[in-house]
Every structure is written in structure tokens, then in C-alpha cells.
Design a protein around this motif. Sequence first.
Motif, PDB file in Angstrom:
ATOM      1  N   ASN A  76       0.831  -1.200   0.000  1.00 56.83           N
ATOM      2  CA  ASN A  76       0.000   0.000   0.000  1.00 56.83           C
ATOM      3  C   ASN A  76       0.866   1.251   0.000  1.00 56.83           C
ATOM      4  N   TRP A  77       0.294   2.364  -0.460  1.00 51.87           N
ATOM      5  CA  TRP A  77       1.048   3.616  -0.529  1.00 51.87           C
ATOM      6  C   TRP A  77       0.395   4.780   0.202  1.00 51.87           C
ATOM      7  N   ASN A  78      -0.899   4.709   0.467  1.00 52.55           N
ATOM      8  CA  ASN A  78      -1.635   5.879   0.937  1.00 52.55           C
ATOM      9  C   ASN A  78      -1.782   5.891   2.457  1.00 52.55           C
ATOM     10  N   PHE A  79      -0.910   6.659   3.110  1.00 54.57           N
ATOM     11  CA  PHE A  79      -0.924   6.782   4.564  1.00 54.57           C
ATOM     12  C   PHE A  79      -0.925   8.273   4.927  1.00 54.57           C
ATOM     13  N   PRO A  80      -2.072   8.937   4.761  1.00 50.00           N
ATOM     14  CA  PRO A  80      -2.130  10.388   4.980  1.00 50.00           C
ATOM     15  C   PRO A  80      -1.755  10.795   6.402  1.00 50.00           C
ATOM     16  N   ASN A  81      -2.051   9.964   7.418  1.00 55.51           N
ATOM     17  CA  ASN A  81      -1.698  10.315   8.803  1.00 55.51           C
ATOM     18  C   ASN A  81      -0.185  10.468   8.937  1.00 55.51           C
ATOM     19  N   GLU A  82       0.566   9.628   8.241  1.00 55.03           N
ATOM     20  CA  GLU A  82       2.023   9.728   8.292  1.00 55.03           C
ATOM     21  C   GLU A  82       2.487  10.987   7.548  1.00 55.03           C
ATOM     22  N   ARG A  83       1.958  11.197   6.358  1.00 58.96           N
ATOM     23  CA  ARG A  83       2.384  12.370   5.573  1.00 58.96           C
ATOM     24  C   ARG A  83       2.068  13.672   6.305  1.00 58.96           C
ATOM     25  N   ASP A  84       0.983  13.690   7.077  1.00 57.01           N
ATOM     26  CA  ASP A  84       0.617  14.887   7.835  1.00 57.01           C
ATOM     27  C   ASP A  84       1.655  15.222   8.909  1.00 57.01           C
ATOM     28  N   GLN A  85       2.437  14.256   9.331  1.00 55.22           N
ATOM     29  CA  GLN A  85       3.463  14.472  10.356  1.00 55.22           C
ATOM     30  C   GLN A  85       4.775  14.996   9.778  1.00 55.22           C
ATOM     31  N   MET A  86       4.887  14.998   8.465  1.00 55.23           N
ATOM     32  CA  MET A  86       6.130  15.398   7.809  1.00 55.23           C
ATOM     33  C   MET A  86       6.131  16.909   7.614  1.00 55.23           C
ATOM     34  N   GLU A  87       7.002  17.592   8.360  1.00 55.01           N
ATOM     35  CA  GLU A  87       7.003  19.051   8.354  1.00 55.01           C
ATOM     36  C   GLU A  87       8.173  19.662   7.600  1.00 55.01           C
ATOM     37  N   THR A  88       9.195  18.884   7.303  1.00 56.07           N
ATOM     38  CA  THR A  88      10.393  19.424   6.647  1.00 56.07           C
ATOM     39  C   THR A  88      10.705  18.604   5.397  1.00 56.07           C
ATOM     40  N   ASN A  89      11.765  18.972   4.717  1.00 57.10           N
ATOM     41  CA  ASN A  89      12.194  18.244   3.517  1.00 57.10           C
ATOM     42  C   ASN A  89      13.128  17.086   3.836  1.00 57.10           C
ATOM     43  N   GLU A  90      13.251  16.740   5.099  1.00 60.56           N
ATOM     44  CA  GLU A  90      14.117  15.636   5.487  1.00 60.56           C
ATOM     45  C   GLU A  90      13.456  14.303   5.128  1.00 60.56           C
ATOM     46  N   HIS A  91      14.225  13.240   5.236  1.00 62.82           N
ATOM     47  CA  HIS A  91      13.676  11.903   5.091  1.00 62.82           C
ATOM     48  C   HIS A  91      12.977  11.548   6.396  1.00 62.82           C
ATOM     49  N   TYR A  92      11.868  10.830   6.287  1.00 62.82           N
ATOM     50  CA  TYR A  92      11.106  10.423   7.471  1.00 62.82           C
ATOM     51  C   TYR A  92      11.040   8.904   7.536  1.00 62.82           C
ATOM     52  N   ILE A  93      11.301   8.377   8.725  1.00 59.29           N
ATOM     53  CA  ILE A  93      11.253   6.942   8.958  1.00 59.29           C
ATOM     54  C   ILE A  93      10.194   6.682  10.021  1.00 59.29           C
ATOM     55  N   PHE A  94       9.161   5.932   9.642  1.00 59.93           N
ATOM     56  CA  PHE A  94       8.094   5.568  10.564  1.00 59.93           C
ATOM     57  C   PHE A  94       8.362   4.144  11.045  1.00 59.93           C
ATOM     58  N   LEU A  95       8.558   4.016  12.347  1.00 55.12           N
ATOM     59  CA  LEU A  95       8.922   2.733  12.931  1.00 55.12           C
ATOM     60  C   LEU A  95       7.686   1.939  13.342  1.00 55.12           C
ATOM     61  N   LYS A  96       7.836   0.639  13.417  1.00 54.09           N
ATOM     62  CA  LYS A  96       6.740  -0.234  13.836  1.00 54.09           C
ATOM     63  C   LYS A  96       6.324   0.052  15.274  1.00 54.09           C
ATOM     64  N   SER A  97       7.227   0.595  16.069  1.00 53.36           N
ATOM     65  CA  SER A  97       6.930   0.930  17.464  1.00 53.36           C
ATOM     66  C   SER A  97       5.997   2.137  17.578  1.00 53.36           C
ATOM     67  N   GLY A  98       5.809   2.871  16.473  1.00 55.67           N
ATOM     68  CA  GLY A  98       5.006   4.082  16.492  1.00 55.67           C
ATOM     69  C   GLY A  98       5.860   5.340  16.510  1.00 55.67           C
ATOM     70  N   ASP A  99       7.146   5.200  16.784  1.00 55.27           N
ATOM     71  CA  ASP A  99       8.050   6.350  16.779  1.00 55.27           C
ATOM     72  C   ASP A  99       8.316   6.817  15.355  1.00 55.27           C
ATOM     73  N   VAL A 100       8.703   8.075  15.234  1.00 56.64           N
ATOM     74  CA  VAL A 100       9.027   8.672  13.939  1.00 56.64           C
ATOM     75  C   VAL A 100      10.402   9.314  14.053  1.00 56.64           C
ATOM     76  N   MET A 101      11.225   9.063  13.058  1.00 53.98           N
ATOM     77  CA  MET A 101      12.553   9.674  13.002  1.00 53.98           C
ATOM     78  C   MET A 101      12.643  10.475  11.714  1.00 53.98           C
ATOM     79  N   SER A 102      13.401  11.560  11.765  1.00 54.44           N
ATOM     80  CA  SER A 102      13.635  12.315  10.542  1.00 54.44           C
ATOM     81  C   SER A 102      15.094  12.720  10.484  1.00 54.44           C
ATOM     82  N   GLY A 103      15.563  12.928   9.285  1.00 52.18           N
ATOM     83  CA  GLY A 103      16.953  13.290   9.064  1.00 52.18           C
ATOM     84  C   GLY A 103      17.331  12.910   7.649  1.00 52.18           C
ATOM     85  N   ARG A 104      18.583  13.058   7.337  1.00 52.19           N
ATOM     86  CA  ARG A 104      19.056  12.718   6.001  1.00 52.19           C
ATOM     87  C   ARG A 104      19.657  11.317   6.036  1.00 52.19           C
ATOM     88  N   ILE A 105      19.099  10.421   5.228  1.00 58.32           N
ATOM     89  CA  ILE A 105      19.647   9.068   5.117  1.00 58.32           C
ATOM     90  C   ILE A 105      20.916   9.149   4.286  1.00 58.32           C
TER      91      ILE A 105
END
Length: 146
Positions: A76-105
Motif C-alpha cells: 500500500n502507498w496511501n498513509f495520509p496520517n504519516e504524511r501529515d506528520q512530515m514538516e520538513t524536507n528531510e527523510h522520514y522513517i516511521f517505525l513499527k513501534s510508532g516512533d518517527v525519526m527524521s533526518g538525512r539518510i
Amino acid sequence: MTKKAIVVVFVGMFLTAALSASAQLRGGESAIFFKSGDVIIDRIIDMSSTRLVVGTANSGEFPMRDLWMINYVNENWNFPNERDQMETNEHYIFLKSGDVMSGRIVDFSSAQKVWELATGEKIAPGSIRRIYFSNRVPAGLRNRDN
């Protein structure tokens, strides 16, 4: 319940299971979505931090700038709740634990089998739901069902 009703219930359960299984990925695979709207199912084996390409087991290498999202959970590709959390142009990593990380990979280590951020943090693919390289949904996906 009549025999006909029982058969209908079992057929419905079978079809639901079959459709669910088709959307699930096999071990080590991910659904790799491109900014073009294309998608491939493959196993990521490397990322060259010098050439900025991601290598796959069966489909070759792709420039990181062409990637939109990697889904480690399903196709699947459509996860608007995740995209709504993305505030910058960094890469975003959504973890299975529910945590979110951002930064440059900066790397995917083929030896250690981890994604690495510029901060030095390392994340194993098994703990990741999805990685976003951009919060803009590709035009080729906008009219497609999840």
C-alpha cells in the motif's frame, strides 16, 4: 445456517485471505515507490552514499532522488496520517513501534543491514514500517487505489 450460506461465508473468507496475502510482502522484500508513480517489489541490498543510488536484489540500482517511499510492511502507498506528520524536507522513517525519526539518510549498509542517518543513528529494516523521501504524493499514485 444453510449449506449455501456456509459456502458463501467460506468463499468470502478465502478471497479475503487471498487478497490480504497478496498485499503482504515476503521476508526481506519492500514495496519501493518512485516519484514517477511506478512501484517495484524487491529486496534492498545496498545504498551507495557516494553515488546516491539504492541497489536492489533483482531490479538493479536507482537514484535516490527518484524514490518517493519504501514500504516494508505491505504494497500500500496511501498513509495520509504519516504524511501529515512530515514538516520538513528531510527523510522520514516511521517505525513499527510508532516512533518517527527524521533526518538525512546517508547509507544502507549491506554488511550491517541497517539504514544510517547523517547523525550516525542506525535503524534495522525489521523495525521500519515506511521510509519517505518526500511528502508529496506522486501524480501517478493520486488516482490509484491503495
